[in-house]
Scaffold this active site. Structure first.
Site, PDB file in Angstrom:
ATOM      1  N   GLY A 157       9.499  -5.656   2.468  1.00  0.00           N
ATOM      2  CA  GLY A 157       8.568  -5.741   1.338  1.00  0.00           C
ATOM      3  C   GLY A 157       8.629  -4.483   0.496  1.00  0.00           C
ATOM      4  CG  ASN A 158       7.823  -4.239  -3.393  1.00  0.00           C
ATOM      5  OD1 ASN A 158       6.719  -4.105  -3.920  1.00  0.00           O
ATOM      6  ND2 ASN A 158       8.575  -5.312  -3.599  1.00  0.00           N
ATOM      7  NE  ARG A 159       4.234   3.272  -0.965  1.00  0.00           N
ATOM      8  CZ  ARG A 159       4.196   4.586  -0.795  1.00  0.00           C
ATOM      9  NH1 ARG A 159       5.231   5.182  -0.240  1.00  0.00           N
ATOM     10  NH2 ARG A 159       3.159   5.278  -1.162  1.00  0.00           N
TER      11      ARG A 159
END
Ligand code: CTP
Ligand code: CA
Length: 224
Positions: free
Chosen positions: A33-35
């Site tokens: 995923g990412n932030r």
């Protein structure tokens, strides 16, 4: 009451917004995923609805309430976001792609939880389709606004993306220093072919309203 709601410059316009990260599954319990928190995209959706637009929000996995009056479609992966966006793209006048679409996904999703081997793990990744570029390639496509989160050479990289993806506008922000991902505030450098404008640090909702004013201005100037 109507007067208290203020001007509704986007009345009669249909606006599609994508927001949040995408999660790319590795196995039944893990993902890449990412932030991205989704807050900038949700603020854009809320502001567009407040300005009178009919808003569809394609949301990646985020912990945010649906802005009032907004039609929300939840997705998880980039592939799912792609189909949802393509399904809605052509009936909207404006598409604002604020989602942090994962650039890569695991080549295959393991059917069972991967077990430790004591040997480390190399994960093979495949590039995801570029959703915004695909929408730009449609014969009848909406006015296109991209987002670019950069950590260096912000304006230069963002302008290159505007041209490469054939966009009408791009909103660039420098991630870090209390701004951008996971942060309450943001600052945007709004770039189009003939110009650019800096929107100084403010809350994401204030910036969303300011961005939409520029979008409408450029949309009308484009003669659409
Ligand atoms: N975008 C998209 N589909 C992707 C990747 C990005 O639609 N697979 C969109 C984003 O929603 C954003 C714009 O493209 O509006 C720019 O995203 P960004 O990640 O900054 O650009 P990339 O082309 O992925 O380049 P890089 O991450 O290598 O800087
Ligand atoms: Ca990317």
């Amino acid at each position: 009451l109507i007067a208290l709601r203020g001007p509704r410059p986007l009345a009669g316009k249909r606006v599609l917004v994508s927001a949040g990260p995408t999660y790319e599954d590795i196995d039944p319990v893990r993902f890449v995923g990412n932030r991205s928190s989704g807050r900038m995209g949700f603020a854009v959706a809320r502001a567009a609805a407040e300005q009178g637009a009919e808003v569809t929000l394609i949301a990646g996995p985020v912990a945010l309430d649906t802005p009032s009056g907004v039609m929300r479609v939840d997705v998880r992966s980039a592939e799912q976001m792609r189909s949802a966006v393509l399904q809605h793209a052509t009936v909207n006048e404006i598409f604002i792609s604020a989602a942090a679409v994962g650039d890569y996904r695991p080549q295959s999703v393991a059917p069972h939880k991967l077990k430790k081997t004591g040997q480390g793990l190399a994960l093979a990744l495949t590039e995801n389709p570029d959703i915004l570029a695909e929408v730009a390639a449609l014969p009848e496509h909406p006015f296109l606004v991209g987002f670019a989160a950069e950590t260096e050479s912000v304006e230069e990289y963002a302008r290159a993306k505007l041209l490469r993806k054939n966009l009408d506008m791009i909103a660039a922000n420098c991630v870090g220093n209390g701004c951008g991902f996971e942060a309450e505030d943001n600052q945007l450098n709004v770039i189009w072919r003939e110009g650019s404008e800096c929107l100084p640090r403010a809350s994401k909702l204030v910036l969303a309203h300011q961005l939409l004013a520029r979008v409408l201005e450029r949309y009308q100037a484009s003669g659409r």
